[in-house]
Motif scaffolding. Structure first.
Motif, short mmCIF file in Angstrom:
data_model
loop_
_atom_site.label_atom_id
_atom_site.label_comp_id
_atom_site.label_asym_id
_atom_site.label_seq_id
_atom_site.Cartn_x
_atom_site.Cartn_y
_atom_site.Cartn_z
N LEU A 1 0.71 -1.40 0.09
CA LEU A 1 -0.09 0.05 -0.03
C LEU A 1 0.68 1.31 -0.02
O LEU A 1 0.40 2.15 -0.78
CB LEU A 1 -1.08 0.10 1.07
CG LEU A 1 -2.01 -1.01 1.29
CD1 LEU A 1 -2.83 -0.87 2.47
CD2 LEU A 1 -3.00 -0.64 -0.15
N ARG A 2 1.81 1.34 0.93
CA ARG A 2 2.65 2.34 0.89
C ARG A 2 3.51 2.53 -0.70
O ARG A 2 3.51 3.83 -1.08
CB ARG A 2 3.89 2.06 2.04
CG ARG A 2 4.67 3.19 2.08
CD ARG A 2 5.79 3.00 3.33
NE ARG A 2 6.77 4.08 3.34
CZ ARG A 2 7.97 4.12 2.88
NH1 ARG A 2 8.28 2.74 2.38
NH2 ARG A 2 8.93 4.89 2.93
N PHE A 3 4.16 1.73 -1.26
CA PHE A 3 4.64 1.79 -2.37
C PHE A 3 3.44 2.32 -3.43
O PHE A 3 3.94 2.91 -4.32
CB PHE A 3 5.24 0.52 -2.99
CG PHE A 3 6.61 0.48 -2.11
CD1 PHE A 3 7.78 1.48 -2.37
CD2 PHE A 3 7.03 -0.23 -1.04
CE1 PHE A 3 9.11 1.39 -1.91
CE2 PHE A 3 8.25 -0.27 -0.48
CZ PHE A 3 9.33 0.48 -0.96
N SER A 4 2.55 1.78 -3.45
CA SER A 4 1.40 2.04 -4.17
C SER A 4 1.00 3.47 -4.26
O SER A 4 0.79 4.22 -5.12
CB SER A 4 0.07 1.18 -4.04
OG SER A 4 0.35 -0.23 -4.33
N THR A 5 0.86 3.99 -3.00
CA THR A 5 0.54 5.40 -2.79
C THR A 5 1.71 6.36 -3.44
O THR A 5 1.27 7.30 -4.06
CB THR A 5 0.05 5.71 -1.51
OG1 THR A 5 1.10 5.42 -0.46
CG2 THR A 5 -1.37 5.19 -1.06
#
Length: 97
Positions: free
Chosen positions: A27-31
């Protein structure tokens, strides 16, 4: 038999923790990636609509630098990319009128 069951329960709890950490990282890398992508799209919109490719390049470079900082400093995450995105949108708004 009870020893095997206890070992199985421990493995499940450990696996869940690993899965949770993997999901949070995803989720962190996606955002962060989404903020970078939108920054590049806004930079290209600035260059394409106004022909100011120099400003386009600056916004694209700033977006990439903000992405690197967002990855390097875990607590910042997507925030530097969002700041550059807002800056790019303001520039696009000013140049389109």
């Amino acid at each position: 038999m009870k020893m095997a069951e206890a070992h199985h329960d421990t493995m499940t709890a450990h696996d869940f923790s690993d899965h949770k950490n993997t999901y949070e990282g995803f989720l962190r890398f996606s955002t962060i990636g989404m903020a970078w992508t939108l920054g590049i799209v806004v930079a290209l919109a600035i260059g394409g609509t106004s022909g100011r490719w120099g400003i386009c390049s600056v916004i694209a470079i700033l977006s990439t630098i903000a992405t690197v900082f967002g990855i390097a400093v875990k607590s910042w995450s997507w925030k530097p990319g969002a700041l550059v995105l807002v800056l790019g949108l303001l520039i696009l708004l000013l140049l389109s009128h």
